[in-house]
Design a protein around this motif. Structure first.
Motif, PDB file in Angstrom:
ATOM      1  N   ILE A 180      -0.484 -40.634   7.549  1.00 53.05           N
ATOM      2  CA  ILE A 180      -1.594 -41.565   7.664  1.00 53.05           C
ATOM      3  C   ILE A 180      -2.885 -40.831   8.408  1.00 53.05           C
ATOM      4  CG2 ILE A 180      -3.051 -43.291   8.915  1.00 53.05           C
ATOM      5  CD1 ILE A 180       0.032 -44.946   8.603  1.00 53.05           C
ATOM      6  N   HIS A 181      -2.723 -40.007   9.233  1.00 52.38           N
ATOM      7  CA  HIS A 181      -3.754 -39.683  10.133  1.00 52.38           C
ATOM      8  C   HIS A 181      -4.388 -38.392   9.426  1.00 52.38           C
ATOM      9  CE1 HIS A 181      -4.295 -42.841  12.940  1.00 52.38           C
ATOM     10  NE2 HIS A 181      -3.094 -43.006  13.391  1.00 52.38           N
ATOM     11  N   ARG A 182      -3.569 -37.700   8.738  1.00 49.89           N
ATOM     12  CA  ARG A 182      -3.977 -36.450   7.959  1.00 49.89           C
ATOM     13  C   ARG A 182      -4.911 -36.862   7.038  1.00 49.89           C
ATOM     14  NH1 ARG A 182       1.206 -33.670   9.195  1.00 49.89           N
ATOM     15  NH2 ARG A 182       0.607 -31.603   9.983  1.00 49.89           N
ATOM     16  N   ARG A 183      -5.055 -38.013   6.499  1.00 55.04           N
ATOM     17  CA  ARG A 183      -6.131 -38.522   5.769  1.00 55.04           C
ATOM     18  C   ARG A 183      -6.940 -39.357   6.080  1.00 55.04           C
ATOM     19  NH1 ARG A 183      -2.365 -42.049   2.136  1.00 55.04           N
ATOM     20  NH2 ARG A 183      -1.256 -42.184   4.057  1.00 55.04           N
ATOM     21  N   LYS A 184      -6.468 -40.355   7.242  1.00 56.55           N
ATOM     22  CA  LYS A 184      -7.702 -41.139   7.715  1.00 56.55           C
ATOM     23  C   LYS A 184      -8.616 -40.511   8.751  1.00 56.55           C
ATOM     24  CE  LYS A 184      -8.525 -45.312  10.375  1.00 56.55           C
ATOM     25  NZ  LYS A 184      -7.699 -46.216  11.384  1.00 56.55           N
ATOM     26  N   THR A 185      -8.143 -39.692   9.473  1.00 56.65           N
ATOM     27  CA  THR A 185      -9.130 -38.954  10.515  1.00 56.65           C
ATOM     28  C   THR A 185      -9.107 -37.439   9.897  1.00 56.65           C
ATOM     29  OG1 THR A 185      -8.183 -40.186  12.344  1.00 56.65           O
ATOM     30  CG2 THR A 185      -9.060 -38.139  12.828  1.00 56.65           C
ATOM     31  N   GLY A 186      -8.057 -36.788   9.743  1.00 55.76           N
ATOM     32  CA  GLY A 186      -7.894 -35.272   9.296  1.00 55.76           C
ATOM     33  C   GLY A 186      -8.864 -34.836   7.955  1.00 55.76           C
ATOM     34  N   ALA A 187      -8.762 -35.873   7.162  1.00 50.55           N
ATOM     35  CA  ALA A 187      -9.432 -35.165   5.858  1.00 50.55           C
ATOM     36  C   ALA A 187     -11.053 -34.999   6.002  1.00 50.55           C
ATOM     37  CB  ALA A 187      -9.155 -36.322   4.694  1.00 50.55           C
ATOM     38  N   LEU A 188     -11.664 -35.686   6.926  1.00 50.02           N
ATOM     39  CA  LEU A 188     -13.124 -35.481   7.130  1.00 50.02           C
ATOM     40  C   LEU A 188     -13.427 -34.321   7.884  1.00 50.02           C
ATOM     41  CD1 LEU A 188     -15.141 -38.813   7.141  1.00 50.02           C
ATOM     42  CD2 LEU A 188     -14.880 -37.093   5.101  1.00 50.02           C
ATOM     43  N   ILE A 189     -12.327 -34.018   8.911  1.00 46.87           N
ATOM     44  CA  ILE A 189     -12.438 -32.894   9.872  1.00 46.87           C
ATOM     45  C   ILE A 189     -12.135 -31.542   8.826  1.00 46.87           C
ATOM     46  CG2 ILE A 189     -11.248 -31.615  11.605  1.00 46.87           C
ATOM     47  CD1 ILE A 189     -10.969 -34.544  13.138  1.00 46.87           C
ATOM     48  N   LYS A 190     -11.219 -31.693   7.908  1.00 46.04           N
ATOM     49  CA  LYS A 190     -10.947 -30.393   7.240  1.00 46.04           C
ATOM     50  C   LYS A 190     -12.121 -30.211   6.333  1.00 46.04           C
ATOM     51  CE  LYS A 190      -6.708 -29.845   5.879  1.00 46.04           C
ATOM     52  NZ  LYS A 190      -5.335 -30.307   5.179  1.00 46.04           N
ATOM     53  N   VAL A 191     -12.635 -30.917   5.664  1.00 40.29           N
ATOM     54  CA  VAL A 191     -13.638 -30.941   4.488  1.00 40.29           C
ATOM     55  C   VAL A 191     -14.901 -30.314   5.454  1.00 40.29           C
ATOM     56  CG1 VAL A 191     -14.873 -33.045   4.434  1.00 40.29           C
ATOM     57  CG2 VAL A 191     -14.512 -31.682   2.333  1.00 40.29           C
ATOM     58  N   SER A 192     -15.042 -30.818   6.620  1.00 47.18           N
ATOM     59  CA  SER A 192     -16.174 -30.184   7.180  1.00 47.18           C
ATOM     60  C   SER A 192     -16.098 -28.678   7.473  1.00 47.18           C
ATOM     61  CB  SER A 192     -16.380 -30.780   8.614  1.00 47.18           C
ATOM     62  OG  SER A 192     -16.586 -32.371   8.678  1.00 47.18           O
ATOM     63  N   LEU A 193     -14.834 -28.246   7.959  1.00 50.16           N
ATOM     64  CA  LEU A 193     -14.637 -27.032   7.904  1.00 50.16           C
ATOM     65  C   LEU A 193     -14.791 -26.066   6.509  1.00 50.16           C
ATOM     66  CD1 LEU A 193     -11.887 -27.390  10.808  1.00 50.16           C
ATOM     67  CD2 LEU A 193     -14.039 -26.109  10.799  1.00 50.16           C
ATOM     68  N   ARG A 194     -14.145 -26.663   5.627  1.00 47.19           N
ATOM     69  CA  ARG A 194     -14.258 -26.167   4.233  1.00 47.19           C
ATOM     70  C   ARG A 194     -15.460 -25.807   3.865  1.00 47.19           C
ATOM     71  NH1 ARG A 194      -9.435 -24.592   1.858  1.00 47.19           N
ATOM     72  NH2 ARG A 194     -10.632 -24.771  -0.084  1.00 47.19           N
ATOM     73  N   MET A 195     -16.509 -27.010   3.854  1.00 48.48           N
ATOM     74  CA  MET A 195     -17.718 -27.074   3.585  1.00 48.48           C
ATOM     75  C   MET A 195     -18.457 -26.006   4.244  1.00 48.48           C
ATOM     76  SD  MET A 195     -19.261 -30.855   2.146  1.00 48.48           S
ATOM     77  CE  MET A 195     -19.042 -31.513   4.132  1.00 48.48           C
ATOM     78  N   GLY A 196     -18.281 -25.667   5.435  1.00 49.04           N
ATOM     79  CA  GLY A 196     -19.218 -24.743   6.054  1.00 49.04           C
ATOM     80  C   GLY A 196     -18.563 -23.442   5.788  1.00 49.04           C
TER      81      GLY A 196
END
Length: 298
Positions: A180-196
């Motif tokens: 759940i939390h890899r998607r609900k919380t983690g996805a936006l955290i990971k995509v922030s890093l990937r976009m940067g």
């Protein structure tokens, strides 16, 4: 170099980056007469409530870690904060988590009304993609749009929120909770890093390190959030505490106990710091941010 000096340098860097983020967000909310004034006020009410700005900070720090200036990454940083804030507005609605306080302010539907809150969230989600499409560097545009859409979509942010509201037996375990939390919380955290990283023209090795850092940081952030929901100070948290346990939601402390949850968060942060070490000295701020996530009290 003393630990106090390093901490002071990190805090000063956070202040500097947050100032740039706030200015970028302000520019994005200078709406014209075609945007209804009450809708614009609802967006600003939620967007400019006191916030850590973790996700936009990660966009900028990932770009820095790759040796690139932050200017080109500021629109992506603003876009991810728009999506994060939209998700909070909708999460707080009566049909979802039914919260009345967020970031120390009345939630959007309480301060305005439910329909306005829904529309404010809808507007912010759409505007996030407009910000990226109009301002992202050409070499990263397709990647940023595609990854941001995936992170915000049904397989990640939205699907994670759905499963959090409607857990099945599969979610009643550590693996299910982390799913759940890899998607609900983690996805936006990971995509922030990937976009940067994409904007900073990261190598494949650097992108993999950012991915591992984000995966660990996202889970640790949620564990600390669950612990703070139990023992945090409401005046510092800016929201009601103890609500998850009252609602019978599965949390890390509820599943593992407080001590084991704290240790799990510490282990994840240690792994995140190791991933940040891939960048050498340029990864120092990412490493410091991981420590900050573990030690935060709000």
């Amino acid at each position: 170099m003393s630990a106090d000096f390093e901490a002071a340098r990190f805090q000063e860097h956070l202040r500097s980056l947050r100032q740039r983020i706030e200015a970028q967000l302000a520019g994005c909310t200078e709406y014209g007469p075609e945007v209804p004034a009450r809708l614009a006020a609802a967006i600003r009410h939620s967007l400019f409530a006191p916030a850590k700005r973790l996700r936009p900070l990660l966009v900028l720090m990932a770009c820095e870690a790759c040796g690139y200036g932050i200017e080109a990454a500021l629109p992506a940083a603003a876009a991810v904060e728009f999506i994060h804030t939209y998700s909070l507005i909708h999460d707080d609605l009566p049909a979802m988590d039914d919260d009345e306080l967020r970031r120390g302010r009345p939630t959007c539907h309480v301060a305005f009304d439910e329909a306005t809150a829904i529309l404010a969230g809808d507007a912010m989600l759409a505007q996030a993609f407009e910000i990226v499409a109009a301002n992202c560097p050409a070499w990263a545009l397709q990647s940023c749009l595609q990854e941001l859409a995936r992170a915000a979509g049904p397989g990640n942010l939205v699907g994670g929120q759905y499963d959090d509201l409607n857990p099945t037996e599969l979610e009643q375990s550590l693996a299910g909770l982390e799913r759940i939390h890899r998607r609900k919380t983690g996805a936006l955290i990971k995509v922030s890093l990937r976009m940067g990283g994409a904007i900073g023209q990261a190598s494949a090795t650097q992108l993999a390190a950012l991915e591992r850092y984000g995966d660990c940081l996202g889970l640790a952030f949620q564990i600390v959030d669950d612990l703070l929901d139990l023992r945090g100070d409401e005046s510092k948290m800016g929201k009601k505490t103890g609500k998850d346990s009252e609602a019978g939601k599965l949390t890390y402390p509820g599943l593992l106990g407080e001590a084991a949850s704290q240790q799990r968060a510490a282990d994840l942060i240690a792994e995140a710091r190791q991933a940040a070490g891939t960048f050498g000295e340029r990864g120092a701020y990412l490493e410091a941010l991981a420590r900050y996530v573990l030690e935060r009290n709000h």
